[in-house]
Design a protein around this motif. Sequence first.
Motif, PDB file in Angstrom:
ATOM      1  N   UNK A 168       5.275  19.571  21.867  1.00 32.01           N
ATOM      2  CA  UNK A 168       6.364  19.675  20.892  1.00 32.01           C
ATOM      3  C   UNK A 168       7.389  18.565  21.024  1.00 32.01           C
ATOM      4  N   UNK A 169       7.677  18.170  22.265  1.00 33.13           N
ATOM      5  CA  UNK A 169       8.714  17.146  22.421  1.00 33.13           C
ATOM      6  C   UNK A 169       8.314  15.847  21.752  1.00 33.13           C
ATOM      7  N   UNK A 170       7.044  15.459  21.873  1.00 37.60           N
ATOM      8  CA  UNK A 170       6.653  14.183  21.249  1.00 37.60           C
ATOM      9  C   UNK A 170       6.673  14.309  19.729  1.00 37.60           C
ATOM     10  N   UNK A 171       6.358  15.493  19.213  1.00 37.90           N
ATOM     11  CA  UNK A 171       6.441  15.678  17.759  1.00 37.90           C
ATOM     12  C   UNK A 171       7.894  15.559  17.314  1.00 37.90           C
ATOM     13  N   UNK A 172       8.793  16.162  18.065  1.00 41.57           N
ATOM     14  CA  UNK A 172      10.202  16.142  17.683  1.00 41.57           C
ATOM     15  C   UNK A 172      10.777  14.730  17.706  1.00 41.57           C
ATOM     16  N   UNK A 173      10.219  13.873  18.546  1.00 46.14           N
ATOM     17  CA  UNK A 173      10.791  12.530  18.657  1.00 46.14           C
ATOM     18  C   UNK A 173      10.236  11.568  17.598  1.00 46.14           C
ATOM     19  N   UNK A 174       9.250  12.008  16.820  1.00 45.73           N
ATOM     20  CA  UNK A 174       8.726  11.143  15.761  1.00 45.73           C
ATOM     21  C   UNK A 174       9.712  11.113  14.592  1.00 45.73           C
ATOM     22  N   UNK A 175       9.763   9.982  13.857  1.00 47.55           N
ATOM     23  CA  UNK A 175      10.749   9.868  12.781  1.00 47.55           C
ATOM     24  C   UNK A 175      10.494  10.847  11.635  1.00 47.55           C
ATOM     25  N   UNK A 176      11.572  11.432  11.139  1.00 44.84           N
ATOM     26  CA  UNK A 176      11.522  12.291   9.965  1.00 44.84           C
ATOM     27  C   UNK A 176      11.829  11.419   8.751  1.00 44.84           C
ATOM     28  N   UNK A 177      10.843  11.259   7.879  1.00 47.13           N
ATOM     29  CA  UNK A 177      11.001  10.342   6.738  1.00 47.13           C
ATOM     30  C   UNK A 177      11.301  11.080   5.437  1.00 47.13           C
ATOM     31  N   UNK A 178      11.747  12.336   5.567  1.00 51.14           N
ATOM     32  CA  UNK A 178      11.873  13.205   4.394  1.00 51.14           C
ATOM     33  C   UNK A 178      12.581  12.575   3.198  1.00 51.14           C
ATOM     34  N   UNK A 179      13.657  11.816   3.422  1.00 54.51           N
ATOM     35  CA  UNK A 179      14.348  11.263   2.243  1.00 54.51           C
ATOM     36  C   UNK A 179      14.019   9.785   2.044  1.00 54.51           C
ATOM     37  N   UNK A 180      12.867   9.333   2.573  1.00 61.44           N
ATOM     38  CA  UNK A 180      12.518   7.907   2.517  1.00 61.44           C
ATOM     39  C   UNK A 180      11.183   7.674   1.812  1.00 61.44           C
ATOM     40  N   UNK A 181      10.977   6.425   1.407  1.00 60.51           N
ATOM     41  CA  UNK A 181       9.684   6.000   0.848  1.00 60.51           C
ATOM     42  C   UNK A 181       9.319   4.653   1.460  1.00 60.51           C
ATOM     43  N   UNK A 182       8.011   4.397   1.566  1.00 64.24           N
ATOM     44  CA  UNK A 182       7.556   3.051   1.903  1.00 64.24           C
ATOM     45  C   UNK A 182       7.435   2.259   0.608  1.00 64.24           C
ATOM     46  N   UNK A 183       8.087   1.092   0.557  1.00 62.43           N
ATOM     47  CA  UNK A 183       7.982   0.212  -0.610  1.00 62.43           C
ATOM     48  C   UNK A 183       7.066  -0.960  -0.256  1.00 62.43           C
ATOM     49  N   UNK A 184       6.019  -1.115  -1.053  1.00 61.57           N
ATOM     50  CA  UNK A 184       5.086  -2.243  -0.928  1.00 61.57           C
ATOM     51  C   UNK A 184       5.447  -3.193  -2.073  1.00 61.57           C
ATOM     52  N   UNK A 185       6.219  -4.269  -1.797  1.00 59.87           N
ATOM     53  CA  UNK A 185       6.826  -5.013  -2.902  1.00 59.87           C
ATOM     54  C   UNK A 185       5.888  -5.932  -3.671  1.00 59.87           C
ATOM     55  N   UNK A 186       4.809  -6.396  -3.026  1.00 62.50           N
ATOM     56  CA  UNK A 186       3.944  -7.311  -3.766  1.00 62.50           C
ATOM     57  C   UNK A 186       2.514  -7.266  -3.261  1.00 62.50           C
ATOM     58  N   UNK A 187       1.624  -7.753  -4.127  1.00 61.92           N
ATOM     59  CA  UNK A 187       0.203  -7.845  -3.782  1.00 61.92           C
ATOM     60  C   UNK A 187       0.059  -8.673  -2.513  1.00 61.92           C
ATOM     61  N   UNK A 188      -0.795  -8.235  -1.620  1.00 61.62           N
ATOM     62  CA  UNK A 188      -0.869  -8.895  -0.318  1.00 61.62           C
ATOM     63  C   UNK A 188      -2.182  -8.549   0.363  1.00 61.62           C
ATOM     64  N   UNK A 189      -2.637  -9.471   1.206  1.00 64.27           N
ATOM     65  CA  UNK A 189      -3.861  -9.212   1.964  1.00 64.27           C
ATOM     66  C   UNK A 189      -3.537  -8.635   3.340  1.00 64.27           C
ATOM     67  N   UNK A 190      -2.233  -8.496   3.632  1.00 70.18           N
ATOM     68  CA  UNK A 190      -1.849  -8.077   4.976  1.00 70.18           C
ATOM     69  C   UNK A 190      -0.993  -6.821   5.010  1.00 70.18           C
ATOM     70  N   UNK A 191      -0.083  -6.663   4.043  1.00 71.73           N
ATOM     71  CA  UNK A 191       0.934  -5.608   4.133  1.00 71.73           C
ATOM     72  C   UNK A 191       0.311  -4.220   4.128  1.00 71.73           C
ATOM     73  N   UNK A 192       0.620  -3.428   5.155  1.00 74.13           N
ATOM     74  CA  UNK A 192       0.173  -2.039   5.199  1.00 74.13           C
ATOM     75  C   UNK A 192       1.003  -1.258   6.206  1.00 74.13           C
ATOM     76  N   UNK A 193       0.847   0.044   6.157  1.00 74.09           N
ATOM     77  CA  UNK A 193       1.454   0.911   7.158  1.00 74.09           C
ATOM     78  C   UNK A 193       0.318   1.533   7.950  1.00 74.09           C
ATOM     79  N   UNK A 194       0.350   1.343   9.267  1.00 75.32           N
ATOM     80  CA  UNK A 194      -0.663   1.966  10.120  1.00 75.32           C
ATOM     81  C   UNK A 194      -0.119   3.305  10.622  1.00 75.32           C
ATOM     82  N   UNK A 195      -0.931   4.339  10.505  1.00 76.88           N
ATOM     83  CA  UNK A 195      -0.581   5.630  11.095  1.00 76.88           C
ATOM     84  C   UNK A 195      -1.040   5.583  12.552  1.00 76.88           C
TER      85      UNK A 195
END
Length: 208
Positions: free
Chosen positions: A3-30
């Motif tokens: 539980x402690x490691x889960x609690x320390x992960x970021x809460x992104x509830x009011x956020x979004x990932x913005x991918x601003x342009x076409x790209x061969x590199x940009x990504x979010x790794x889980x």
Amino acid sequence: LNTTSILSLPDLTSSVFVFPQESQTAHVQVTLELQLPLNNFTVCLRSFTDLTRPYSLFSYASKKQSNEILLFKPKPGQYELVVGNKPLVFTVPISLGESEHICFSWESSTGIVGFWFNGKPWPRKGLQKGYTVGVPAYIVLGQDQDSFGGGFDAQQSFVGEISSVYMWDTGISNLGVRSAMYDSPDQTPIFGWRNFPYKIVGEVYLKP
């Protein structure tokens, strides 16, 4: 995970990932390490884009199979789920200027796939009965992996916003889908928007 490691992960509830342009590199790794192969899974996410070309939303690769799980949009009005390199297409209304929430579930024992579009269930279909989704996994948002953790094609990259990403190692109910839409999931995910393990690679921004 305790539980402690889960609690320390970021809460992104009011956020979004913005991918601003076409790209061969940009990504979010889980950055979660899955220990066990999957015989069931559900993935939900919200996306907002005006792309009309094909693009990848969610790509899960193992060393043996670069398309273990792929959520792909070949063109407006279609969503494609790939499991073990076999595709299945669902047809949806074309909406402009609206964000779209989708969930896919899959179970190995029957091969049955559930699909929900903006909280509404679509007719179930099936593929890959008896298949097992392998580990270790490399999971990315916004690109289609053609190799483990790479092989990206700019022409399939996502441009726009992605949020409310969840994955479970179980199926999901209609109520569960609606709960996930509003970031209050009724069962604990493997990872989810309230405790999201991620690393940004290239030009992606986390914004309110």
